[in-house]
Design a protein around this motif. Structure first.
Motif, short mmCIF file in Angstrom:
data_model
loop_
_atom_site.label_atom_id
_atom_site.label_comp_id
_atom_site.label_asym_id
_atom_site.label_seq_id
_atom_site.Cartn_x
_atom_site.Cartn_y
_atom_site.Cartn_z
N UNK A 1 0.73 -1.16 0.08
CA UNK A 1 -0.12 0.09 0.14
C UNK A 1 0.92 1.29 0.13
N UNK A 2 0.16 2.40 0.29
CA UNK A 2 0.97 3.77 0.40
C UNK A 2 2.14 3.65 1.05
N UNK A 3 3.19 4.21 0.47
CA UNK A 3 4.58 4.29 1.01
C UNK A 3 5.04 5.82 1.21
N UNK A 4 6.40 5.88 1.55
CA UNK A 4 6.93 7.40 1.38
C UNK A 4 6.82 8.10 0.27
N UNK A 5 6.80 7.60 -0.93
CA UNK A 5 6.52 8.46 -2.05
C UNK A 5 5.06 8.68 -2.19
N UNK A 6 4.17 7.83 -1.80
CA UNK A 6 2.77 8.37 -1.82
C UNK A 6 2.28 9.49 -0.79
N UNK A 7 2.98 9.54 0.31
CA UNK A 7 2.55 10.28 1.60
C UNK A 7 1.90 11.54 1.21
N UNK A 8 2.42 12.46 0.15
CA UNK A 8 1.66 13.54 0.14
C UNK A 8 0.47 13.58 -0.84
N UNK A 9 0.06 12.42 -1.38
CA UNK A 9 -1.21 12.34 -2.21
C UNK A 9 -2.16 11.90 -1.05
N UNK A 10 -1.93 11.41 -0.07
CA UNK A 10 -3.14 10.67 0.66
C UNK A 10 -4.00 11.67 1.50
N UNK A 11 -3.83 12.91 1.18
CA UNK A 11 -4.92 13.81 1.65
C UNK A 11 -5.78 14.04 0.54
N UNK A 12 -5.67 13.53 -0.68
CA UNK A 12 -6.66 13.83 -1.62
C UNK A 12 -7.98 12.98 -1.50
N UNK A 13 -9.15 13.47 -2.26
CA UNK A 13 -10.33 12.75 -1.89
C UNK A 13 -10.19 11.25 -2.26
N UNK A 14 -9.71 10.94 -3.35
CA UNK A 14 -9.60 9.40 -3.78
C UNK A 14 -8.12 9.29 -4.20
N UNK A 15 -7.25 9.17 -3.30
CA UNK A 15 -5.93 8.84 -3.88
C UNK A 15 -5.82 7.83 -4.41
N UNK A 16 -4.89 7.79 -5.93
CA UNK A 16 -4.91 6.72 -6.68
C UNK A 16 -3.94 5.39 -5.99
N UNK A 17 -3.26 5.95 -5.21
CA UNK A 17 -2.16 4.93 -4.49
C UNK A 17 -3.32 3.86 -3.57
N UNK A 18 -4.46 4.11 -3.38
CA UNK A 18 -5.26 3.22 -2.72
C UNK A 18 -6.10 2.22 -3.64
N UNK A 19 -5.81 2.60 -4.97
CA UNK A 19 -6.89 1.83 -5.73
C UNK A 19 -6.16 0.24 -6.15
N UNK A 20 -7.08 -0.46 -6.55
CA UNK A 20 -6.54 -1.86 -6.95
C UNK A 20 -5.39 -1.69 -8.08
N UNK A 21 -5.64 -0.80 -9.02
CA UNK A 21 -4.68 -0.76 -10.00
C UNK A 21 -3.14 -0.74 -9.48
N UNK A 22 -3.10 0.05 -8.54
CA UNK A 22 -1.73 0.42 -7.71
C UNK A 22 -1.23 -0.94 -7.21
N UNK A 23 -2.18 -1.76 -6.54
CA UNK A 23 -1.67 -3.04 -5.95
C UNK A 23 -1.31 -3.97 -6.85
N UNK A 24 -2.14 -3.93 -8.01
CA UNK A 24 -1.63 -4.92 -9.14
C UNK A 24 -0.40 -4.62 -9.89
N UNK A 25 -0.06 -3.23 -9.94
CA UNK A 25 1.48 -2.87 -10.50
C UNK A 25 2.17 -3.31 -9.33
N UNK A 26 2.02 -3.30 -8.09
CA UNK A 26 2.98 -3.80 -7.09
C UNK A 26 3.22 -5.38 -7.23
N UNK A 27 2.24 -5.88 -7.42
CA UNK A 27 2.37 -7.47 -7.76
C UNK A 27 3.18 -7.84 -8.80
N UNK A 28 2.83 -7.18 -10.20
CA UNK A 28 3.55 -7.44 -11.31
C UNK A 28 5.22 -6.94 -11.22
N UNK A 29 5.39 -5.72 -10.52
CA UNK A 29 6.71 -5.09 -10.44
C UNK A 29 7.37 -5.99 -9.45
N UNK A 30 6.73 -6.54 -8.36
CA UNK A 30 7.68 -7.52 -7.34
C UNK A 30 8.24 -8.83 -7.93
#
Length: 138
Positions: free
Chosen positions: A47-76
């Motif tokens: 989930x959200x990390x140090x890079x994501x931190x400034x985005x977490x105050x947005x109404x719907x931060x993209x770093x919380x979306x399933x697409x970001x989790x899927x990117x994590x899975x593929x990159x890992x």
């Protein structure tokens, strides 16, 4: 200290040239890039990390979306295979010059780009790679 990164950000740091979502995001990322250049270890998180931190105050931060989790899975999966080491939550690693060179060569060759599909920054990252990672900050 330790930099907390989600798996797909292992790819993002390869091409970071000081561009981002906002001035606060860029300032934060510049600080993280400096820490990585100094050799700080990386802790893989979910989930959200140090890079994501400034985005977490947005109404719907993209770093919380399933697409970001899927990117994590593929990159890992791809980075784990490339570096022959676990890239899972709780794993620690450092990006020394040899690891960066190996990761950038694989990125340029398209071997670790599946996680980048659909990312709004993919074009910029491709340009940075084509330009031999000139002006990258990590």
């Amino acid at each position: 200290m330790t930099v907390r990164l989600r798996a797909h950000h292992l790819l993002c740091v390869l091409t970071y040239v000081g561009k981002g979502y906002s001035a606060a995001f860029i300032a934060n990322y510049d600080g993280i890039a400096e820490r990585l250049r100094r050799g700080e270890d990386i802790l893989i998180v979910w989930g959200p990390d140090d890079i994501c931190a400034p985005l977490l105050g947005e109404p719907e931060p993209h770093c919380l979306r399933e697409s970001a989790a899927e990117r994590d899975r593929l990159a890992a999966r791809d980075v784990e295979q490339l570096l022959a080491r676990p890239i899972r939550v709780g794993a620690r690693l450092s990006l020394d010059a040899a690891a960066l060179a190996r990761m950038r060569a694989a990125f340029s060759a398209g071997l670790t780009r599946e996680a980048c599909q659909g990312c709004e920054w993919a074009g910029l990252c491709t340009t940075v790679a084509i330009n031999t990672y000139r002006d990258t900050r990590v």
